[in-house]
Design a protein around this motif. Structure first.
Motif, PDB file in Angstrom:
ATOM      1  N   UNK A 275       2.394  23.354  -8.107  1.00 18.44           N
ATOM      2  CA  UNK A 275       1.964  21.173  -8.125  1.00 18.44           C
ATOM      3  C   UNK A 275       2.880  20.766  -8.815  1.00 18.44           C
ATOM      4  N   UNK A 276       2.587  20.671  -9.985  1.00 16.25           N
ATOM      5  CA  UNK A 276       2.739  20.051 -10.971  1.00 16.25           C
ATOM      6  C   UNK A 276       4.350  19.689 -11.413  1.00 16.25           C
ATOM      7  N   UNK A 277       5.574  21.636 -11.491  1.00 20.21           N
ATOM      8  CA  UNK A 277       6.405  21.059 -11.601  1.00 20.21           C
ATOM      9  C   UNK A 277       7.276  20.565  -9.679  1.00 20.21           C
ATOM     10  N   UNK A 278       6.423  20.673  -8.681  1.00 21.91           N
ATOM     11  CA  UNK A 278       7.115  20.004  -7.366  1.00 21.91           C
ATOM     12  C   UNK A 278       6.813  18.758  -7.844  1.00 21.91           C
ATOM     13  N   UNK A 279       6.196  17.788  -8.081  1.00 24.11           N
ATOM     14  CA  UNK A 279       5.980  16.133  -8.718  1.00 24.11           C
ATOM     15  C   UNK A 279       6.385  15.642  -9.956  1.00 24.11           C
ATOM     16  N   UNK A 280       7.221  16.834 -10.755  1.00 16.37           N
ATOM     17  CA  UNK A 280       8.171  16.198 -11.425  1.00 16.37           C
ATOM     18  C   UNK A 280       9.088  15.092 -10.567  1.00 16.37           C
ATOM     19  N   UNK A 281       9.946  15.441  -9.514  1.00 18.81           N
ATOM     20  CA  UNK A 281      11.006  14.322  -9.197  1.00 18.81           C
ATOM     21  C   UNK A 281      10.287  13.033  -8.493  1.00 18.81           C
ATOM     22  N   UNK A 282       9.419  13.175  -7.710  1.00 16.87           N
ATOM     23  CA  UNK A 282       8.500  11.786  -7.438  1.00 16.87           C
ATOM     24  C   UNK A 282       8.462  10.650  -8.213  1.00 16.87           C
ATOM     25  N   UNK A 283       7.252  11.291  -9.471  1.00 21.41           N
ATOM     26  CA  UNK A 283       7.716  11.337 -11.062  1.00 21.41           C
ATOM     27  C   UNK A 283       8.660  10.394 -11.153  1.00 21.41           C
ATOM     28  N   UNK A 284       9.572  10.680 -11.324  1.00 18.71           N
ATOM     29  CA  UNK A 284      11.275  10.701 -11.402  1.00 18.71           C
ATOM     30  C   UNK A 284      11.778   9.605 -10.781  1.00 18.71           C
ATOM     31  N   UNK A 285      11.405   9.311  -9.546  1.00 20.01           N
ATOM     32  CA  UNK A 285      11.465   8.365  -8.273  1.00 20.01           C
ATOM     33  C   UNK A 285      11.071   7.201  -9.310  1.00 20.01           C
ATOM     34  N   UNK A 286       9.472   6.945  -8.598  1.00 19.45           N
ATOM     35  CA  UNK A 286       8.807   6.374  -9.460  1.00 19.45           C
ATOM     36  C   UNK A 286       9.051   4.909 -10.369  1.00 19.45           C
ATOM     37  N   UNK A 287       9.266   5.647 -11.778  1.00 15.43           N
ATOM     38  CA  UNK A 287       9.721   5.675 -12.824  1.00 15.43           C
ATOM     39  C   UNK A 287      10.731   4.239 -12.797  1.00 15.43           C
ATOM     40  N   UNK A 288      12.163   5.044 -11.909  1.00  3.25           N
ATOM     41  CA  UNK A 288      13.240   4.052 -11.746  1.00  3.25           C
ATOM     42  C   UNK A 288      13.013   3.217 -10.990  1.00  3.25           C
ATOM     43  N   UNK A 289      11.912   3.576  -9.230  1.00  4.11           N
ATOM     44  CA  UNK A 289      12.392   3.071  -9.562  1.00  4.11           C
ATOM     45  C   UNK A 289      11.643   0.723  -9.235  1.00  4.11           C
ATOM     46  N   UNK A 290      10.525   1.469 -10.620  1.00  2.81           N
ATOM     47  CA  UNK A 290       9.150   0.699 -11.201  1.00  2.81           C
ATOM     48  C   UNK A 290      10.232  -0.153 -11.749  1.00  2.81           C
ATOM     49  N   UNK A 302       4.901 -10.893 -11.931  1.00  2.07           N
ATOM     50  CA  UNK A 302       6.219 -10.553 -10.432  1.00  2.07           C
ATOM     51  C   UNK A 302       6.207  -9.337 -10.372  1.00  2.07           C
ATOM     52  N   UNK A 303       5.952  -8.960 -11.621  1.00  4.84           N
ATOM     53  CA  UNK A 303       5.916  -7.621 -11.709  1.00  4.84           C
ATOM     54  C   UNK A 303       5.271  -6.519 -10.837  1.00  4.84           C
ATOM     55  N   UNK A 304       4.111  -6.710 -11.203  1.00  2.00           N
ATOM     56  CA  UNK A 304       2.816  -6.368 -10.647  1.00  2.00           C
ATOM     57  C   UNK A 304       2.725  -6.357  -9.025  1.00  2.00           C
ATOM     58  N   UNK A 305       2.990  -7.810  -9.000  1.00  2.00           N
ATOM     59  CA  UNK A 305       3.192  -7.559  -7.903  1.00  2.00           C
ATOM     60  C   UNK A 305       3.926  -6.981  -6.794  1.00  2.00           C
ATOM     61  N   UNK A 306       5.045  -6.258  -6.823  1.00  5.09           N
ATOM     62  CA  UNK A 306       5.344  -4.888  -5.886  1.00  5.09           C
ATOM     63  C   UNK A 306       4.952  -4.344  -5.744  1.00  5.09           C
ATOM     64  N   UNK A 307       3.418  -3.821  -6.846  1.00  2.33           N
ATOM     65  CA  UNK A 307       2.707  -2.596  -6.610  1.00  2.33           C
ATOM     66  C   UNK A 307       2.255  -2.734  -5.734  1.00  2.33           C
ATOM     67  N   UNK A 308       1.594  -3.062  -4.701  1.00  2.00           N
ATOM     68  CA  UNK A 308       0.508  -3.521  -3.212  1.00  2.00           C
ATOM     69  C   UNK A 308       1.686  -3.036  -2.540  1.00  2.00           C
ATOM     70  N   UNK A 309       2.959  -2.779  -2.381  1.00  2.00           N
ATOM     71  CA  UNK A 309       4.053  -3.037  -1.693  1.00  2.00           C
ATOM     72  C   UNK A 309       4.336  -1.392  -1.593  1.00  2.00           C
TER      73      UNK A 309
END
Length: 389
Positions: A275-290, A302-309
């Motif tokens: 499970x830890x290995x399978x979550x690495x891609x979504x962690x990378x996507x999350x960090x990149x998008x943020x 302003x950056x924190x306001x994007x968190x709710x979305x």
């Protein structure tokens, strides 16, 4: 690579200096969910056990019409009490969870060997009445079945002849698949933790530095802007992976320490690692998008306001699959959040995932991350980013 690693070390040291923020982030993001789940399950199990084993106070109207039924109920941990004057009002006021009414036609119907009518009153919208209602329904069904068989025997009829079919149910579910069914909630928490695990870190090293006017000086050093960005993302990804590790260990240890409360919730070390290995891609996507969103924000607020979305992104597909589960298909492994949910559930249920599915998952998720990283790198390289605009 030297420049990227230098930026990573710099950002990691800055983060580790603020130990209070790190501890709060780990506690709230990775440890709170296991604590809540274990606590809620422990409380629910204890409450249900008490309700099943406690004496059930049952108001019975017309008890004089069925003394044998009343005696039978009293022998099964039921305390028969006098009924209220107004049954509907008593149920609405929650004075009683369940009320039994025996009609005055009961004796005539019983001696005529007809279906003797009894009325059970309850409020189906109240969760608190579910256990009491289930106990009464089970007792009445058992009493009806016993007396029905006795009637057939008295007439010389085999009670078994009342059933035209002998249905033998064979449950082929394995222990692993039962554990996966019991852990339906787990993918949502893990995906959300992986996706937003490094959120506050990302906001601080991008929007926070822009607001403090320290990012401009960093972008003026003799290094490419994308190298600085990748170094920051690497540090944030490392923190996100630490959040995932802590959350998985917390779930693993929680399930191990509470075997009596959560019998079917089991998580092996092999499944934990997968499970830890399978979550690495979504962690990378999350960090990149943020990082991309924070690079376009002028302030931390302003950056924190994007968190709710962003929080809604993993919620929608996860809950949609919980409410309306569908057969896993190849295209699902190419869709963010849906692919992680299906992959984690397959791991929890002990099901094999083919090489084609894994290839589609890895290539599609990395491609999405690469596109977002390219946009973020373009933003970092822009003149407006260097001037803090």
């Amino acid at each position: 690579m030297t420049l990227i690693l230098t930026v990573m070390r710099k950002e990691w040291r800055d983060l580790m200096r603020d130990r209070r923020t790190v501890l709060i982030g780990l506690a709230m993001g990775a440890l709170l969910a296991p604590a809540l789940i274990i606590g809620m399950n422990a409380y629910a199990a204890e409450k249900r056990t008490k309700q099943l084993e406690s004496v059930l106070k049952l108001p019975v109207a017309g008890a004089e019409f069925a003394p044998n039924l009343v005696t039978w109920l009293e022998q099964r941990n039921v305390d028969v009490v006098d009924p209220p004057a107004d049954i509907a009002e008593a149920i609405e006021a929650q004075e009683h969870e369940v009320i039994l009414e025996i009609t005055e036609n009961y004796p005539a119907q019983w001696y005529a060997q007809e279906n003797a009518r009894v009325n059970v009153y309850y409020d189906g919208s109240r969760e608190s009445a579910r256990v009491a209602r289930a106990r009464i329904d089970g007792m009445l069904s058992q009493y009806s079945s016993q007396k029905g068989r006795m009637r057939m025997l008295s007439r010389g009829v085999d009670p078994g002849s009342a059933s035209a079919l002998l249905v033998v149910r064979n449950d082929l579910a394995t222990e692993a698949s039962r554990a996966g069914q019991a852990l339906l909630f787990l993918p949502y928490f893990l995906i959300l933790t992986a996706f937003l695990g490094g959120a506050y870190f990302v906001i601080d090293v991008t929007a926070g530095e822009r607001e403090r006017e320290s990012l401009e000086s960093l972008l003026l050093v003799p290094a490419a802007a994308w190298q600085i960005m990748v170094g920051k993302i690497g540090a944030c990804l490392g923190f996100g992976l630490m959040m995932i590790t802590v959350a998985l260990l917390a779930f693993k240890l929680s399930f191990s320490f509470a075997p009596n409360l959560i019998v079917e919730m089991k998580l092996s070390w092999l499944a934990t690692g997968a499970i830890a290995l399978s979550l690495i891609p979504i962690a990378l996507i999350g960090v990149s998008l943020l990082t991309l969103l924070a690079a376009n924000a002028k302030t931390v607020k302003e950056a924190q306001s994007y968190m709710s979305v962003l929080t809604l992104l993993p919620i929608i597909p996860t809950f949609a699959l919980m409410i309306n589960p569908i057969k896993t298909q190849l295209w699902m492994y190419a869709v963010p959040f849906v692919s992680q949910n299906q992959l984690i559930m397959a791991i929890l249920r002990g099901e094999a995932v083919g090489a084609l599915e894994l290839a589609v998952y890895a290539v599609s998720q990395l491609a999405i991350a690469a596109i977002i990283l390219s946009l973020a790198a373009w933003r970092y390289s822009s003149e407006r980013m260097a001037l803090g605009r």
